[in-house]
Write an enzyme that holds these catalytic residues in place. Structure first.
Site, short mmCIF file in Angstrom:
data_model
loop_
_atom_site.label_atom_id
_atom_site.label_comp_id
_atom_site.label_asym_id
_atom_site.label_seq_id
_atom_site.Cartn_x
_atom_site.Cartn_y
_atom_site.Cartn_z
N CYS A 95 0.83 -1.14 0.07
CA CYS A 95 0.06 0.14 -0.07
C CYS A 95 0.79 1.11 0.08
O CYS A 95 1.95 1.29 0.63
CB CYS A 95 -0.92 -0.08 1.18
SG CYS A 95 -2.46 0.43 0.84
N CYS A 132 -3.72 1.82 -3.26
CA CYS A 132 -4.31 2.09 -1.96
C CYS A 132 -3.35 3.13 -1.29
O CYS A 132 -2.16 3.37 -1.70
CB CYS A 132 -4.45 1.02 -0.83
SG CYS A 132 -3.07 0.04 -0.78
#
Ligand code: C8R
Length: 240
Positions: free
Chosen positions: A82, A163
């Site tokens: 992420c 993300c």
């Protein structure tokens, strides 16, 4: 001669498959899994090479579909931790330098991106070999060729998995730093998930006046695509 030209292995307008394609895939896969990312989940390089080959061998080189690459991508999905993703458009080398320096990752830092980078491949119906003479060109022959569809589907999966904060390196020395027809413009930006934050880094060639900037119309267009998806956007000019 006429018949050979139009039905033969030489009929496409793009470069043929890279020589030793299979060997390169196997070697790159071994290097990646053993040296570059030895900590990563162990992967079966022979299975990956075979899935890559079955995606396009013996098939019409102008009829590639995303589904053709399903089994390959399932063996090695292009995901990264992420907040570490870097996208780029018309800034390949620079984006890779930035990513490396900041310990971030481009698609070429994932296994499949690493395997295919710089290679060309296509098959031929009725043959179990690669066509080393010519492959379809995106403009002159067909857009649905196996190389183009590969980068599109891999890029789509890469963007979908983003993300937190991700970045894109764009070329501010072009008239349109954001090109809505590029893979970044067509495939990646429109597939970012809501709540992701995209930070654009506009880089300019030194010694040339910048041609585009964060306030230019191409970046406004990018912003409007992202607004529609609830993706937050920041743009930074002249990073260099
Ligand atoms: N990406 C797309 N294409 C890629 C690629 C990659 O990682 N790696 C290679 N070698 N290629 P461009 P773009 C090849 O106009 O269209 C992902 C393909 O043949 O400079 O916006 C990556 O995540 C492809 O046609 O950039 C990145 O964010 C050209 O190089 C975008 O998509 C890409 O040419 C970049 O795609």
């Amino acid at each position: 001669i006429y018949k050979w030209h139009y039905s033969g292995l030489n009929r496409w307008h793009g470069a043929g498959s890279t020589a030793d394609f299979q060997k390169i895939i196997q070697e790159r896969c071994d290097t990646y899994t053993q040296t570059i990312r030895p900590g990563s989940r162990s992967r079966n390089c022979q299975a990956i090479r075979q899935a890559f080959m079955s995606a396009f061998i013996s098939k019409d080189p102008c009829k590639a579909t995303k589904e053709d690459y399903n089994s390959l991508i399932n063996l090695a999905p292009p995901t990264v931790p992420c907040g570490q993703q870097v996208f780029w458009s018309k800034t390949k080398e620079l984006a890779h330098e930035y990513a490396k320096r900041r310990r971030l990752m481009t698609l070429e830092d994932t296994l499949l991106g690493y395997l295919a980078d710089g290679l060309s491949w296509c098959g031929e119906p009725g043959s179990s070999d690669l066509n080393i003479w010519s492959c379809p060109d995106w403009r002159k022959d067909c857009r649905t060729n196996y190389v183009s569809v590969f980068w599109e589907v891999l890029s789509e999966r890469f963007a979908e998995s983003a993300c937190n904060t991700v970045r894109v390196v764009l070329n501010g020395s072009l008239e349109n730093a954001f090109d809505s027809m590029s893979i970044f413009g067509r495939v990646e930006a429109p597939n970012l998930r809501p709540q992701v934050e995209l930070e654009a880094w506009l880089v300019h060639d030194t010694g040339k006046p910048p041609s585009d900037s964060c306030s230019g119309s191409s970046i406004r267009k990018l912003k409007s695509i992202l607004d529609g998806r609830n993706v937050k956007f920041r743009c930074m000019d002249n990073l260099r």
